[in-house]
Structure formats: C-alpha cells, structure tokens
Design a protein around this motif. Sequence first.
Motif, short mmCIF file in Angstrom:
data_model
loop_
_atom_site.label_atom_id
_atom_site.label_comp_id
_atom_site.label_asym_id
_atom_site.label_seq_id
_atom_site.Cartn_x
_atom_site.Cartn_y
_atom_site.Cartn_z
N ASN A 17 39.39 -110.62 54.07
CA ASN A 17 38.25 -111.32 54.69
C ASN A 17 38.41 -111.43 56.20
O ASN A 17 37.44 -111.23 56.95
CB ASN A 17 38.05 -112.69 54.06
CG ASN A 17 37.54 -112.61 52.65
OD1 ASN A 17 36.95 -111.61 52.24
ND2 ASN A 17 37.78 -113.65 51.87
N ILE A 18 39.62 -111.72 56.65
CA ILE A 18 39.89 -111.80 58.09
C ILE A 18 39.68 -110.44 58.75
O ILE A 18 39.05 -110.33 59.81
CB ILE A 18 41.31 -112.35 58.35
CG1 ILE A 18 41.36 -113.83 57.98
CG2 ILE A 18 41.75 -112.11 59.79
CD1 ILE A 18 42.76 -114.41 57.93
N LYS A 19 40.20 -109.40 58.10
CA LYS A 19 40.05 -108.04 58.62
C LYS A 19 38.58 -107.65 58.70
O LYS A 19 38.13 -107.08 59.69
CB LYS A 19 40.83 -107.08 57.72
CG LYS A 19 40.85 -105.66 58.17
CD LYS A 19 41.69 -104.81 57.22
CE LYS A 19 41.64 -103.36 57.63
NZ LYS A 19 42.41 -102.51 56.71
N LEU A 20 37.82 -107.97 57.67
CA LEU A 20 36.40 -107.65 57.62
C LEU A 20 35.64 -108.39 58.72
O LEU A 20 34.81 -107.80 59.42
CB LEU A 20 35.84 -108.01 56.24
CG LEU A 20 34.45 -107.52 55.89
CD1 LEU A 20 34.40 -105.99 55.85
CD2 LEU A 20 34.04 -108.07 54.53
N LEU A 21 35.92 -109.67 58.88
CA LEU A 21 35.27 -110.45 59.94
C LEU A 21 35.61 -109.92 61.33
O LEU A 21 34.75 -109.86 62.20
CB LEU A 21 35.67 -111.93 59.84
CG LEU A 21 34.95 -112.72 58.76
CD1 LEU A 21 35.58 -114.11 58.61
CD2 LEU A 21 33.47 -112.86 59.07
N LYS A 22 36.86 -109.54 61.51
CA LYS A 22 37.29 -109.01 62.80
C LYS A 22 36.55 -107.71 63.11
O LYS A 22 36.05 -107.53 64.22
CB LYS A 22 38.80 -108.77 62.82
CG LYS A 22 39.32 -108.31 64.17
CD LYS A 22 40.81 -108.12 64.15
CE LYS A 22 41.42 -107.68 65.43
NZ LYS A 22 40.65 -106.95 66.37
#
Length: 152
Positions: free
Chosen positions: A137-142
Amino acid sequence: MKTHKLLSIFLLLVAIGTSAQPRFKQKKEQIRALKVAYITDELQLTSDEATKFWPLYYAFDDKQRELKQDKMRSYMNRFESGEVEKMSDKEALNFLNQMESTEDELYQLRKKFIANLKVVLSPIKIIKLKKAEEGFNIKLLKQYRDKGLQRP
C-alpha cells in the motif's frame, strides 16, 4: 432546445462513464496482479501454500472491501451531507453504535481470516503478510503521488 442540450450532456456523461469503467476495471486487475506478485515474493510462498492461500485471501479481501464500500460509504455520506450536525443525541448514539458494529464486523472478519490462515501458513508468514500488505500500500501510494507530481 434546452432538452436537446440536456440530452446531449447526459449522453456525453454516460459515454464518459461507460468508457472509464473498463479502464478502471483493467487498472484494478493490474493492481491486484501486482499485489499478488508482491505478497507472494515477500512471504516466499511455495506453490502449495499459494494454491491454498490465495483463495482464502481473495474471499477475505472481497468481503472486507464490500463491508467498507457499503457501510463506510453510507457513513461518509452522512458526514458530508451535514446530517451529523442535525442529529439528536439519540440518533448520534445509534449512528455511533452502527459504526462500532461495522468496525467489529471487520475485526471479526480479519480474526476468522487469520484462523483460516493458521492451517495454511506458518505464524511468521502470517505476521509477514500484514507487513507485506502495508508495504504494498505504501509503495502504491508513493507511485501514485510521484506520478501525480509529474503532471504539468
């Protein structure tokens, strides 16, 4: 003349909405495929584990998404419409109880999911799953933020 303009605008909006749906669905499937690859890699799932794990995960994820979309969206609509400011204490208490009930349903769903996973995965992999989900999720948001910043 007015009806013609309104009809034209309506048809244009329907056409835009209809053409956006396949792209949205395609994007959603692409994200799901990336998530599968990411989690499989992070958990180092064997083919046997993956065969048993993914049907459980999909069922959990679909049910969780359904709960969040249906119930949480209705709650947010009440917040955005200003309905909350007009509630009596009794109505607010009822609304609060509904929100707590939904949170409890989500908790019970995750608890059941973890119990089912204990038959399929080791405890360490179950713990790593939570970390992998958050990492994805963090990677996707970034990526989304970075892509958004590049627009003129």
